[in-house]
Design a protein around this motif. Structure first.
Motif, PDB file in Angstrom:
ATOM      1  N   ARG A   2       0.833 -15.692   3.022  1.00  0.00           N
ATOM      2  CA  ARG A   2      -0.414 -15.789   3.779  1.00  0.00           C
ATOM      3  C   ARG A   2      -0.140 -15.496   5.252  1.00  0.00           C
ATOM      4  NH1 ARG A   2      -5.491 -17.998   2.887  1.00  0.00           N
ATOM      5  NH2 ARG A   2      -6.419 -18.983   4.704  1.00  0.00           N
ATOM      6  N   LEU A   3      -0.940 -14.600   5.819  1.00  0.00           N
ATOM      7  CA  LEU A   3      -0.830 -14.286   7.241  1.00  0.00           C
ATOM      8  C   LEU A   3      -1.373 -15.457   8.060  1.00  0.00           C
ATOM      9  CD1 LEU A   3      -2.079 -10.593   7.135  1.00  0.00           C
ATOM     10  CD2 LEU A   3       0.272 -11.369   7.464  1.00  0.00           C
ATOM     11  N   CYS A  15      -2.946  -0.147   7.413  1.00  0.00           N
ATOM     12  CA  CYS A  15      -1.649  -0.155   6.729  1.00  0.00           C
ATOM     13  C   CYS A  15      -1.290   1.298   6.431  1.00  0.00           C
ATOM     14  CB  CYS A  15      -1.761  -0.972   5.437  1.00  0.00           C
ATOM     15  SG  CYS A  15      -0.230  -1.126   4.512  1.00  0.00           S
ATOM     16  N   ALA A  30      -0.897  -8.162  -1.099  1.00  0.00           N
ATOM     17  CA  ALA A  30      -1.060  -7.589   0.241  1.00  0.00           C
ATOM     18  C   ALA A  30      -2.487  -7.080   0.455  1.00  0.00           C
ATOM     19  CB  ALA A  30      -0.057  -6.462   0.455  1.00  0.00           C
ATOM     20  N   GLU A  33      -4.751 -10.114   0.869  1.00  0.00           N
ATOM     21  CA  GLU A  33      -4.580 -10.751   2.178  1.00  0.00           C
ATOM     22  C   GLU A  33      -5.202  -9.901   3.284  1.00  0.00           C
ATOM     23  OE1 GLU A  33      -3.268 -13.991   4.584  1.00  0.00           O
ATOM     24  OE2 GLU A  33      -4.019 -13.686   2.563  1.00  0.00           O
ATOM     25  N   VAL A  37      -8.346 -11.211   5.896  1.00  0.00           N
ATOM     26  CA  VAL A  37      -8.331 -11.289   7.362  1.00  0.00           C
ATOM     27  C   VAL A  37      -9.112 -10.175   8.046  1.00  0.00           C
ATOM     28  CG1 VAL A  37      -6.132 -12.526   7.392  1.00  0.00           C
ATOM     29  CG2 VAL A  37      -6.142 -10.040   7.671  1.00  0.00           C
TER      30      VAL A  37
END
Length: 135
Positions: A2-3, A15, A30, A33, A37
């Motif tokens: 988790r970021l 990304c 990924a 997540e 966010v």
């Protein structure tokens, strides 16, 4: 993992340069997540047409002493694996799309030349394109 950011902390999550293709089994987590966010997601990954040019590049990098040789016995049509374990995956459109739709996202795929796919999505599922990005 988790970021350390709250939900919807960013307008965009970017990304690029095939980061998703080196994440192995962590790809789905990924993407999830990034969606948690960010409002809009932009991923750039290697396409299935990139294997031959990447193999040439890997071979040149090995010749210069900057990379282990390709392990052809363990590599495949969508994965280049070096003898020291570096793995770089490329994606066919169907598989790439399924990674995002499995997270409830509606990806928009666009080919960038022969070597890359650009994937853009908004968390709410509406199509997005960053300002200044054209077809």
């Amino acid at each position: 993992g988790r970021l350390p950011f709250a939900d919807a902390s960013f307008d965009y999550v970017l990304c690029v340069q095939n980061t998703l293709g080196v994440m192995g089994e962590e790809k789905v987590a990924a993407i999830a997540e990034a969606a948690r966010v960010g409002g809009r997601l932009v991923f750039v990954v290697y396409s299935e047409l990139s294997v031959a040019p990447r193999a040439e590049w890997y071979t040149e990098m090995h010749r210069c002493g900057m990379m282990a040789p390709i392990d052809w016995a363990r590599s495949s049509a969508e994965l280049l694996l070096t003898e020291d374990g570096h793995a770089s995956e490329c994606f066919r459109a169907e598989r790439l799309e399924s990674l995002f739709t499995a997270q409830g996202l509606q990806p928009r795929l666009e080919r960038l030349g022969d070597l890359y796919w650009a994937v853009s999505v908004e968390k709410n599922g509406t199509e997005s394109r960053p300002e200044g990005v054209q077809r």
